[in-house]
Design a protein around this motif. Structure first.
Motif, short mmCIF file in Angstrom:
data_model
loop_
_atom_site.label_atom_id
_atom_site.label_comp_id
_atom_site.label_asym_id
_atom_site.label_seq_id
_atom_site.Cartn_x
_atom_site.Cartn_y
_atom_site.Cartn_z
N ASN A 1 10.56 4.81 2.33
CA ASN A 1 9.59 4.60 1.25
C ASN A 1 10.26 4.43 -0.11
O ASN A 1 9.61 4.02 -1.07
N THR B 1 5.00 -1.01 2.37
CA THR B 1 4.53 0.35 2.13
C THR B 1 5.60 1.12 1.38
O THR B 1 6.79 0.82 1.49
N VAL C 1 10.75 -1.29 1.46
CA VAL C 1 9.39 -1.32 0.90
C VAL C 1 8.85 -2.75 0.93
O VAL C 1 7.72 -2.98 1.35
N ARG D 1 8.30 -3.72 4.74
CA ARG D 1 7.19 -3.01 5.39
C ARG D 1 5.89 -3.06 4.58
O ARG D 1 4.83 -2.74 5.09
N ARG E 1 0.84 -1.19 0.00
CA ARG E 1 0.00 0.00 0.00
C ARG E 1 0.88 1.25 0.00
O ARG E 1 2.05 1.21 0.39
N LYS F 1 3.12 9.06 5.94
CA LYS F 1 4.54 9.46 6.05
C LYS F 1 5.20 9.36 4.67
O LYS F 1 6.18 8.64 4.49
N ASN G 1 2.19 4.72 1.38
CA ASN G 1 2.39 5.31 2.71
C ASN G 1 1.98 6.78 2.64
O ASN G 1 2.80 7.67 2.49
N GLN G 2 0.69 7.02 2.76
CA GLN G 2 0.16 8.38 2.67
C GLN G 2 0.47 9.19 3.91
O GLN G 2 0.67 10.39 3.84
N GLU H 1 9.18 9.82 4.10
CA GLU H 1 10.15 8.97 4.80
C GLU H 1 11.13 8.38 3.80
O GLU H 1 10.71 7.86 2.76
#
Length: 155
Positions: free
Chosen positions: A14, A25, A20, A23, A3, A8, A5-6, A11
């Protein structure tokens, strides 16, 4: 279960593919890169990246007469050219068909490096920013776009 990462978005994690994947994200380009690594390298399917301004997409050139685009950041939503044009228009961004052309791997990597330079600049991490600037100059010493980007950060 990947998904965007809206919360953060800025970061650094990301943008690092290993983080990625761990996590699940990321930002549009890193999620697209993971997608491309699987569908092109492992499955051999006709996918590429599309470097739309402000939002990187996955392009599929398969059975349809026009390409389809996948927004990996927003859960894999399928888009057509008209959807992307509408999104750019509503965001006040220009539309150019060139944005939807396949991006070569080097261009994708350079865009990811530009993103990291911006992130580290905003975080005040000048050492990391300088390291990625050197990396960009090594990868594209004659690329006017990359050099113009770096000059813009200096001014």
């Amino acid at each position: 279960r990947f998904r965007g990462n809206q919360a953060k978005f800025m970061e650094p994690e990301n943008s690092y593919i290993d983080r990625v994947v761990e996590r699940r994200t990321g930002i549009p380009i890193s999620l697209a890169a993971v997608y491309l690594l699987v569908v092109r390298s492992r499955l051999g399917l006709p996918f590429s990246g599309a470097s739309a301004p402000g939002h990187f997409l996955v392009r599929y050139d398969g059975l349809h007469s026009e390409p389809l685009f996948i927004d990996a950041f927003n859960g894999g939503v399928l888009l057509r050219e008209r959807d992307i044009k509408h999104y750019l228009d509503s965001s006040g961004l220009p539309f150019n068909r060139q944005f939807l052309e396949p991006s070569p791997p080097r261009a994708i990597l350079l865009r990811m490096i530009r993103n990291l330079i911006i992130v580290f600049n905003e975080h005040g991490n000048l050492q990391a920013r300088a390291a990625f600037e050197r990396f960009m100059r090594i990868l594209a010493p004659n690329a006017e776009e990359g050099q113009a980007f770096l000059r813009g950060l200096e001014g």
